[in-house]
Motif scaffolding. Structure first.
Motif, mmCIF file in Angstrom:
data_model
loop_
_atom_site.group_PDB
_atom_site.id
_atom_site.type_symbol
_atom_site.label_atom_id
_atom_site.label_comp_id
_atom_site.label_asym_id
_atom_site.label_seq_id
_atom_site.Cartn_x
_atom_site.Cartn_y
_atom_site.Cartn_z
ATOM 1 N N ASP A 148 0.868 -1.179 0.000
ATOM 2 C CA ASP A 148 0.000 0.000 0.000
ATOM 3 C C ASP A 148 0.902 1.225 0.000
ATOM 4 O OD1 ASP A 148 -2.556 1.268 0.041
ATOM 5 O OD2 ASP A 148 -2.189 1.830 2.118
ATOM 6 N N CYS A 149 0.450 2.277 -0.642
ATOM 7 C CA CYS A 149 1.287 3.473 -0.699
ATOM 8 C C CYS A 149 0.431 4.733 -0.638
ATOM 9 C CB CYS A 149 2.157 3.485 -1.949
ATOM 10 S SG CYS A 149 1.270 3.338 -3.510
ATOM 11 N N SER A 150 1.075 5.811 -0.206
ATOM 12 C CA SER A 150 0.457 7.128 -0.140
ATOM 13 C C SER A 150 1.475 8.121 -0.692
ATOM 14 C CB SER A 150 0.060 7.457 1.297
ATOM 15 O OG SER A 150 -0.620 8.692 1.368
ATOM 16 N N LEU A 151 1.294 9.393 -0.408
ATOM 17 C CA LEU A 151 2.198 10.410 -0.934
ATOM 18 C C LEU A 151 3.583 10.247 -0.312
ATOM 19 C CD1 LEU A 151 2.324 12.918 -2.781
ATOM 20 C CD2 LEU A 151 1.787 14.297 -0.763
ATOM 21 N N ASN A 152 4.568 9.808 -1.115
ATOM 22 C CA ASN A 152 5.953 9.613 -0.679
ATOM 23 C C ASN A 152 6.065 8.671 0.516
ATOM 24 O OD1 ASN A 152 6.839 11.489 -2.643
ATOM 25 N ND2 ASN A 152 6.369 13.180 -1.254
ATOM 26 N N ASN A 153 5.204 7.674 0.568
ATOM 27 C CA ASN A 153 5.236 6.719 1.672
ATOM 28 C C ASN A 153 4.694 5.382 1.187
ATOM 29 O OD1 ASN A 153 5.758 5.862 4.260
ATOM 30 N ND2 ASN A 153 3.845 6.628 5.113
ATOM 31 N N SER A 154 5.288 4.283 1.639
ATOM 32 C CA SER A 154 4.845 2.954 1.211
ATOM 33 C C SER A 154 5.067 1.949 2.331
ATOM 34 C CB SER A 154 5.599 2.490 -0.041
ATOM 35 O OG SER A 154 5.418 3.389 -1.108
ATOM 36 N N ILE A 155 4.332 0.831 2.278
ATOM 37 C CA ILE A 155 4.465 -0.255 3.238
ATOM 38 C C ILE A 155 4.090 -1.549 2.540
ATOM 39 C CG2 ILE A 155 2.110 0.046 4.115
ATOM 40 C CD1 ILE A 155 3.182 -0.765 6.887
ATOM 41 N N ALA A 156 4.752 -2.647 2.920
ATOM 42 C CA ALA A 156 4.508 -3.942 2.279
ATOM 43 C C ALA A 156 4.366 -5.021 3.343
ATOM 44 C CB ALA A 156 5.651 -4.283 1.325
ATOM 45 N N VAL A 157 3.761 -6.152 2.957
ATOM 46 C CA VAL A 157 3.649 -7.309 3.839
ATOM 47 C C VAL A 157 3.967 -8.560 3.028
ATOM 48 C CG1 VAL A 157 1.160 -7.576 3.434
ATOM 49 C CG2 VAL A 157 2.187 -8.515 5.514
ATOM 50 N N SER A 158 4.710 -9.454 3.628
ATOM 51 C CA SER A 158 5.117 -10.675 2.941
ATOM 52 C C SER A 158 4.106 -11.791 3.184
ATOM 53 C CB SER A 158 6.504 -11.108 3.429
ATOM 54 O OG SER A 158 6.439 -11.473 4.800
ATOM 55 N N HIS A 159 4.254 -12.869 2.422
ATOM 56 C CA HIS A 159 3.357 -14.010 2.584
ATOM 57 C C HIS A 159 3.521 -14.679 3.953
ATOM 58 C CE1 HIS A 159 2.927 -13.755 -1.861
ATOM 59 N NE2 HIS A 159 1.726 -14.242 -1.589
ATOM 60 N N ASN A 160 4.675 -14.534 4.569
ATOM 61 C CA ASN A 160 4.876 -15.124 5.897
ATOM 62 C C ASN A 160 4.619 -14.130 7.027
ATOM 63 O OD1 ASN A 160 7.098 -13.613 5.240
ATOM 64 N ND2 ASN A 160 8.599 -15.038 6.097
ATOM 65 N N GLY A 161 3.920 -13.008 6.720
ATOM 66 C CA GLY A 161 3.415 -12.124 7.763
ATOM 67 C C GLY A 161 4.371 -11.096 8.305
ATOM 68 N N ILE A 162 5.394 -10.705 7.541
ATOM 69 C CA ILE A 162 6.353 -9.683 7.981
ATOM 70 C C ILE A 162 6.049 -8.365 7.268
ATOM 71 C CG2 ILE A 162 8.787 -9.026 8.103
ATOM 72 C CD1 ILE A 162 9.487 -11.978 8.075
ATOM 73 N N ALA A 163 5.989 -7.279 8.045
ATOM 74 C CA ALA A 163 5.732 -5.949 7.477
ATOM 75 C C ALA A 163 7.056 -5.257 7.167
ATOM 76 C CB ALA A 163 4.914 -5.107 8.437
ATOM 77 N N PHE A 164 7.101 -4.534 6.029
ATOM 78 C CA PHE A 164 8.297 -3.828 5.602
ATOM 79 C C PHE A 164 7.990 -2.358 5.337
ATOM 80 C CE2 PHE A 164 9.062 -8.214 4.504
ATOM 81 C CZ PHE A 164 10.407 -8.410 4.796
ATOM 82 N N ILE A 165 8.902 -1.483 5.748
ATOM 83 C CA ILE A 165 8.813 -0.060 5.439
ATOM 84 C C ILE A 165 10.181 0.413 4.968
ATOM 85 C CG2 ILE A 165 6.949 0.386 7.083
ATOM 86 C CD1 ILE A 165 9.046 1.462 9.025
ATOM 87 N N GLY A 166 10.301 1.702 4.603
ATOM 88 C CA GLY A 166 11.608 2.283 4.306
ATOM 89 C C GLY A 166 12.019 2.255 2.862
ATOM 90 N N PHE A 167 11.244 1.561 1.991
ATOM 91 C CA PHE A 167 11.659 1.474 0.594
ATOM 92 C C PHE A 167 11.104 2.615 -0.249
ATOM 93 C CE2 PHE A 167 7.987 -1.143 1.416
ATOM 94 C CZ PHE A 167 7.098 -0.855 0.395
ATOM 95 N N ASN A 168 10.420 3.555 0.394
ATOM 96 C CA ASN A 168 9.957 4.756 -0.315
ATOM 97 C C ASN A 168 10.225 5.973 0.552
ATOM 98 O OD1 ASN A 168 8.787 6.431 -2.210
ATOM 99 N ND2 ASN A 168 6.704 6.042 -1.531
ATOM 100 N N ASP A 169 11.362 5.966 1.209
ATOM 101 C CA ASP A 169 11.734 7.029 2.147
ATOM 102 C C ASP A 169 12.685 7.992 1.450
ATOM 103 O OD1 ASP A 169 12.393 8.640 4.207
ATOM 104 O OD2 ASP A 169 13.024 7.051 5.588
#
Length: 757
Positions: A148-169
């Protein structure tokens, strides 16, 4: 797929303005020549409209869609390479992204950037800047399920349930995805994620919601801010001088804006959540047990669907008791819900302020769009009313007989007639004093007042946006199966399942019948003393029916608000077990009461009002008034005569005036006014009202049951019910600082009408 809204939204025009849902056509031949055009011409849209889609997303000014052949379609803005087609030319129709033709795409997400996820969990990224013209692989070490993403911000989730941030910083030099360690350390599995500009949401596999980030959209604002203040108050509690106190308050305001939740915190109010979604500064959560939606964060544009509040610092239920919700989506400033019956509900997008303009989002029912746009202007060249460099249209409310005088012109005329006994300065001071004493407005004051009422007019025009509503053109015609909200546009797909219109239950029929009767009573201005006997759950369903079907009037909306607030007040009184409080409340709110305790009733008025009075029309008796409010029976009589005078003038104004008879009719009015001159007191002459203790009020709006008048500092509102005259005075500045002040006055009048007055 249906698309509607404003901008480059795929309908073949450089700037479309589609106010109701319209099918999109997809160029299956992928002939790029159809996208070569001039700014002025409109492309003839050809292709298929019945393609099946497995996923799609509406972004800030462009859109992505994945068909059942796993191909990625793109259209819209491309100034920052949002389309990923090795070009910076925007596309006004959907075209295929050839850069991904060898990939099997299963999911997409976009805002001012774009992401595509393959069947193997790889993530392709493009956009954000002209440096990434074509998709590139992101370095995720886990198979990604959703982004999911917004203005200059993004977040992801893997199939094994781990959340990721920082790749749109933008502040990060590496832009490498980093896992949210808190959930790994506590062995919490994340099912889905969402983000706004400054906050993140996490939905666990147990139906719980966590959040972190900045602002009220986290849902923890009050908790964090109160704890912060408590820690400060545990220090020195000795008295401090005024200057130190002001400095402390300014420092607290700065720190208040900087409150940032680093470690995700659980929102304890939420259980059984099955879906989450975020706008720029608001959040939504769908309760799978109740099939209802909770919302929190900003509501300045109606994105929470709750009229009367500007924001909520914690999750609150968005009451829609007549429907069950199965899917939600939140754009920048508007939101959409999908019911179990495949009906689409939209809300928000009212008076959205962008960088260079202000406009309301076209939600899909014919309102909003470019017809509401207001551009910034050069204040030195334009005569339109200006506020904060935003241009506002001319006021729609009609101002009657307001005399505007230019002080310089008045001074010149006075000087010409000067008999030599007074010098020029004395003449100017005298004229200015006379202008102020008479309550005549200068041009600057008139423009200021027009701005106030103009803003109220814009708000009223956009108020439909602030409440949930069905998309009428789709209701009972198609079954909508998914929706996505962008900034100024919306996408939706429909199921090929044949629509079976739901059978109207007896309860639904009764709700519909009662609702129609309420609206009819409102139109005829009749009282409805039995309305308070309805149980609160029925009131909520009536309110929901009128809201969703856009049947609400201004009065019926206030009626529902009054009934709900009365119910809550009664609950509050019962919980406090206060005999005095209960007896007063019961006397005031009881529809069977024939004698009000008027002094206590006056205490329920808004604290914002400077002075109030209630007068009975039967014998012109002042039943109650604010202490120190010097209004006399003579003034009241003059006001009543003013209502009668309006009816008289209105009778002439509605006649078709022939040029030959115009002078004769005007003479008749003049003669009749002279005959009645002795009957009308001077306190209501020449469209002015004299109230002791106040500068003369100039009437700017007059109908057969309402008067609005102003002077330099105050506004006076007078409303005539069947049996009473209600008078309230408040400071003019409140028209800006409290946009609900007029509605509070209307609630006072509505309360009286409900109880038979």
């Amino acid at each position: 797929m249906y698309c509607w809204g404003s901008g480059r939204i795929g309908h073949g025009s450089a700037l479309s303005d589609i106010k109701i849902p319209k099918p999109l056509y997809f160029n299956t031949s992928n002939n790029e020549e159809v996208n070569i055009f001039s700014e002025e011409e409109e492309t003839e849209v050809k292709g298929e409209k019945d393609i099946e889609f497995i996923d799609f997303c509406a972004g800030r000014a462009h859109s992505l869609a994945i068909d059942n052949k796993n191909r990625c379609w793109v259209f819209g803005e491309n100034s920052s390479a949002e389309l990923g087609n090795n070009s910076l030319v925007y596309s006004k129709i959907p075209i295929l992204n050839k850069q991904l033709e060898n990939e099997k795409i299963v999911s997409v997400s976009c805002w001012n950037q774009s992401y595509a996820i393959t069947d193997q969990g790889k993530v392709w990224e493009w956009g954000k800047s002209t440096d990434i013209l074509v998709p590139r692989l992101l370095n995720f070490k886990h198979s990604i399920k959703a982004i999911d993403c917004s203005l200059n911000n993004s977040i992801a989730v893997s199939h094994n349930g781990i959340a990721f941030i920082g790749f749109n910083d933008n502040n990060s030099s590496t832009n490498e995805p980093r896992p949210v360690e808190y959930f790994i350390e506590n062995k919490i599995e994340i099912q889905s994620v969402a983000c706004g500009i400054n906050h993140y949401l996490y939905l666990t596999n147990r139906g719980e919601v966590y959040s972190n980030g900045k602002g009220i959209s986290t849902g923890h604002y009050d908790e964090i801010y109160n704890n912060s203040n408590n820690n400060k108050n545990n220090g020195d509690s000795s008295a401090i001088d005024i200057k130190e106190k002001e400095e402390k308050e300014e420092k607290e305001e700065e720190e208040e804006e900087e409150i940032n939740i680093i470690i995700p915190k659980k929102l304890e109010q939420l259980r059984n959540i099955i879906e989450i979604s975020s706008g720029y500064y608001n959040s939504l959560a769908l309760d799978g047990y109740q099939n209802q939606v909770y919302g929190w964060g900003e509501n300045l544009n109606g994105q929470l669907g709750i009229e009367g509040i500007e924001y909520s610092t914690e999750p609150i239920l968005i009451e829609l008791p007549l429907v069950e919700i199965k899917h939600i989506s939140s754009g920048a400033y508007h939101s959409a819900f999908l019911t179990n019956n495949g009906e689409l509900i939209v809300m928000g997008g009212g008076l959205v302020v962008s960088d260079d303009f202000r406009m309301s989002v076209a939600l899909g029912n014919g309102d909003g769009g470019f017809q509401t746009i207001q551009f910034k202007v050069d204040t030195t060249k334009d005569e339109t009313i200006i506020s904060e460099n935003i241009k506002f249209n001319k006021p729609t409310s009609q101002l009657i007989n307001v005399e505007i005088k230019d002080k310089n012109e008045n001074n010149k005329e006075q000087n010409k007639n000067d008999d030599g006994k007074e010098d020029e300065d004395e003449d100017i001071d005298k004229e200015n004093q006379e202008t102020n004493d008479k309550g005549i407005l200068t041009e600057e004051e008139m423009l200021e007042f027009q701005y106030h009422f103009n803003e109220l007019s814009h708000y009223d025009n956009a108020r439909n946006q602030f409440s949930p509503q069905f998309i009428e053109s789709l209701k009972n015609k198609v079954v909508v199966d998914k929706v996505s909200c962008g900034k100024f546009h919306t996408l939706a797909t429909v199921s090929k399942t044949q629509l079976i219109p739901p059978i109207e239950s007896l309860q639904q029929y009764c709700i519909k019948y009662i609702s129609e009767n309420i609206i009819n009573n409102m139109e005829t201005d009749t009282s409805f003393p039995d309305i308070n006997t309805l149980p609160i759950n029925t009131v909520l369903k009536i309110d929901s029916h009128l809201t969703l079907n856009r049947k609400h009037t201004d009065r019926s909306q206030r009626l529902m608000s009054y009934l709900k607030s009365t119910f809550k007040q009664n609950i509050y009184n019962n919980n406090n077990n206060s005999n005095n409080s209960s007896s007063i409340s019961n006397t005031i709110n009881s529809p069977k009461s024939t004698e009000y305790q008027w002094d206590q009733y006056l205490e329920h008025y808004s604290k914002e009002f400077e002075a109030n009075a209630i007068v009975t029309l039967k014998n012109t008796e002042i039943l109650t008034k604010t202490k120190g409010f010097e209004i006399s029976v003579e003034t009241v009589c003059a006001i009543i005569n003013g209502f009668m005078e309006f009816k008289y003038v209105e009778q002439y104004s509605t006649q078709v005036i022939d040029n030959k008879n115009e002078n004769q009719i005007n003479n008749n009015i003049t003669n009749d006014n002279e005959e009645n001159e002795n009957e009308n007191e001077s306190s209501f002459s020449n469209y002015k009202i004299k109230i002791p203790g106040y500068q003369d009020f100039v009437i700017i709006s007059l109908t057969n049951d309402k008067i609005a008048a102003i002077n330099k500092k105050y506004t006076i509102l007078i409303d005539k019910t069947n049996l009473l005259l209600v008078i309230s005075i408040f400071k003019r500045s409140l028209l800006l600082t409290n946009p609900y002040i007029l509605k509070e006055f209307e609630n006072i009048v509505l309360d009286l009408k409900i109880n038979g007055y």
